[in-house]
Design a protein around this motif. Sequence first.
Motif, PDB file in Angstrom:
ATOM      1  N   GLY A  99     -37.679  47.099  98.086  1.00  0.00           N
ATOM      2  CA  GLY A  99     -37.919  46.819  99.500  1.00  0.00           C
ATOM      3  C   GLY A  99     -36.740  46.256 100.251  1.00  0.00           C
ATOM      4  O   GLY A  99     -36.876  45.825 101.404  1.00  0.00           O
ATOM      5  N   GLY A 100     -35.565  46.220  99.599  1.00  0.00           N
ATOM      6  CA  GLY A 100     -34.377  45.712 100.265  1.00  0.00           C
ATOM      7  C   GLY A 100     -34.379  44.206 100.412  1.00  0.00           C
ATOM      8  O   GLY A 100     -35.227  43.503  99.851  1.00  0.00           O
ATOM      9  N   LEU A 101     -33.433  43.707 101.183  1.00  0.00           N
ATOM     10  CA  LEU A 101     -33.322  42.273 101.439  1.00  0.00           C
ATOM     11  C   LEU A 101     -34.033  41.927 102.745  1.00  0.00           C
ATOM     12  O   LEU A 101     -33.938  42.679 103.723  1.00  0.00           O
ATOM     13  N   LEU A 102     -34.748  40.808 102.736  1.00  0.00           N
ATOM     14  CA  LEU A 102     -35.385  40.350 103.967  1.00  0.00           C
ATOM     15  C   LEU A 102     -34.303  39.746 104.868  1.00  0.00           C
ATOM     16  O   LEU A 102     -33.689  38.733 104.531  1.00  0.00           O
ATOM     17  N   ASP A 103     -34.082  40.381 106.023  1.00  0.00           N
ATOM     18  CA  ASP A 103     -32.939  40.041 106.869  1.00  0.00           C
ATOM     19  C   ASP A 103     -32.912  38.578 107.292  1.00  0.00           C
ATOM     20  O   ASP A 103     -31.848  37.958 107.359  1.00  0.00           O
ATOM     21  N   ASP A 104     -34.068  38.011 107.583  1.00  0.00           N
ATOM     22  CA  ASP A 104     -34.097  36.657 108.132  1.00  0.00           C
ATOM     23  C   ASP A 104     -34.150  35.572 107.067  1.00  0.00           C
ATOM     24  O   ASP A 104     -34.083  34.385 107.378  1.00  0.00           O
ATOM     25  N   VAL A 142     -32.467  42.087  85.456  1.00  0.00           N
ATOM     26  CA  VAL A 142     -33.218  41.246  86.402  1.00  0.00           C
ATOM     27  C   VAL A 142     -32.364  41.058  87.655  1.00  0.00           C
ATOM     28  O   VAL A 142     -31.218  40.622  87.575  1.00  0.00           O
ATOM     29  N   ILE A 143     -32.922  41.428  88.802  1.00  0.00           N
ATOM     30  CA  ILE A 143     -32.259  41.225  90.094  1.00  0.00           C
ATOM     31  C   ILE A 143     -32.863  39.995  90.767  1.00  0.00           C
ATOM     32  O   ILE A 143     -34.085  39.833  90.816  1.00  0.00           O
ATOM     33  N   TYR A 144     -31.987  39.150  91.279  1.00  0.00           N
ATOM     34  CA  TYR A 144     -32.464  37.985  92.038  1.00  0.00           C
ATOM     35  C   TYR A 144     -31.655  37.882  93.328  1.00  0.00           C
ATOM     36  O   TYR A 144     -30.424  37.876  93.306  1.00  0.00           O
ATOM     37  N   VAL A 145     -32.361  37.811  94.426  1.00  0.00           N
ATOM     38  CA  VAL A 145     -31.729  37.630  95.734  1.00  0.00           C
ATOM     39  C   VAL A 145     -32.045  36.219  96.205  1.00  0.00           C
ATOM     40  O   VAL A 145     -33.212  35.857  96.398  1.00  0.00           O
ATOM     41  N   SER A 146     -31.003  35.417  96.383  1.00  0.00           N
ATOM     42  CA  SER A 146     -31.223  34.015  96.717  1.00  0.00           C
ATOM     43  C   SER A 146     -31.559  33.847  98.207  1.00  0.00           C
ATOM     44  O   SER A 146     -31.329  34.745  99.021  1.00  0.00           O
ATOM     45  N   THR A 147     -32.061  32.677  98.524  1.00  0.00           N
ATOM     46  CA  THR A 147     -32.462  32.358  99.889  1.00  0.00           C
ATOM     47  C   THR A 147     -31.261  31.926 100.710  1.00  0.00           C
ATOM     48  O   THR A 147     -30.368  31.232 100.220  1.00  0.00           O
ATOM     49  N   SER A 148     -31.248  32.320 101.952  1.00  0.00           N
ATOM     50  CA  SER A 148     -30.156  31.948 102.848  1.00  0.00           C
ATOM     51  C   SER A 148     -30.150  30.433 103.078  1.00  0.00           C
ATOM     52  O   SER A 148     -31.214  29.812 103.185  1.00  0.00           O
ATOM     53  N   PRO A 149     -28.943  29.819 103.155  1.00  0.00           N
ATOM     54  CA  PRO A 149     -28.868  28.373 103.428  1.00  0.00           C
ATOM     55  C   PRO A 149     -29.565  27.985 104.722  1.00  0.00           C
ATOM     56  O   PRO A 149     -30.104  26.881 104.840  1.00  0.00           O
ATOM     57  N   SER A 150     -29.555  28.889 105.699  1.00  0.00           N
ATOM     58  CA  SER A 150     -30.205  28.579 106.971  1.00  0.00           C
ATOM     59  C   SER A 150     -31.703  28.393 106.804  1.00  0.00           C
ATOM     60  O   SER A 150     -32.337  27.571 107.479  1.00  0.00           O
TER      61      SER A 150
END
Length: 362
Positions: free
Chosen positions: A259-264, A324-332
């Motif tokens: 589903g890609g990366l959540l932009d926000d 295993v793919i992990y996409v971290s949360t944006s600092p914002s």
Amino acid sequence: MDSQATVKVESVDRKVGIDYALVDINKTVLAYADKTVNSSLSGTFGGGRGGPPQIVLGVGDVVQVAIFEAQSGGLFIPADAGSRPGNYISLPKQTIDREGNITVPYAGKVKASGRPVDQVQLDIASRLANRAIEPQVVISIDQSRSMEASVLGDVKTPKKIELSPAGERILDLISEAGGLSAPGTETTVTLQRRSRSVTVPYDVVSKTPAENIYAQPGDTLIVNRERRTFLAFGVTGESGRYDFDDSNLTLGDALAKAGGLLDDKAEPQAVLVYRIVDKDFLHKIGVNTQGFTSKDVPVIFRANLRDPSGFFMAQKFPMQNKDVIYVSTSPSVEFLKFLTIVNSATSSASNIADTRRSIRNR
């Protein structure tokens, strides 16, 4: 939870204690990444080019020896054999014994195992040369038990296959066994030859002519259905486990599947792939591995998708089974969480103060 535990075992600072390497995906990594995806049949056993392996006799083969003489009156053909259709005799069929020998009258025990048929024929003829009249020998193979390869596993008809002088390749064996009984993208092929064993995806063998090597006597081919999957966690469109559905799945393809990366919410600079790799791979890309004692090293590959070239890297970086793919949360986002907590605490304090004023006014 801690207070209710009967026994509590904790690591220092709650760290697991597994050493790992952090590697940014760049041109150097991509240059070797493809070579870590699959093992190689041709690289391990050879046999991808040139002619088929030479057929030799072996223990257990059943053979028949025919001896020809130039004229009657010799060692095997009597003088009154003029009415016979040919000056030859056929000896009874015999099995090559455990020592690898066959027995021929007046020639004794002749070594047959491990030798091609023409060599054995010449050997017998030379032993009979002083007794028979210009002897010629022809050996025919009645049953070839040593020149067989086995095909097992997820094929329609597992069986032993007799190899011919024309030579059978890996795909020929699978075809003779009825073909695959599972999708090719989920199938691996394991070749066991003597004390070595190599496993490759079926699609690699079918799409790479050099990997479709010749089979040899005694080979065991195990066709196995293996569901190839990867896991996606973090700030992706949908976390979960996904099938490859493609033998050449890349990181870019895998992110799209999830589903890609959540932009926000996602941090494009920290798209991580967790994988166990061979220490030799790290040597090739210039990583110091002195701190790792094991041959297999946990590695986190990091892709930076804020850099436009990172998308090209992601589209070329090959995925492997169980990655295993992990996409971290944006600092914002973390900052917004902090503000939410502060705001919640401030609102609670304000509400309490208002309540107290209301009570006093009453």
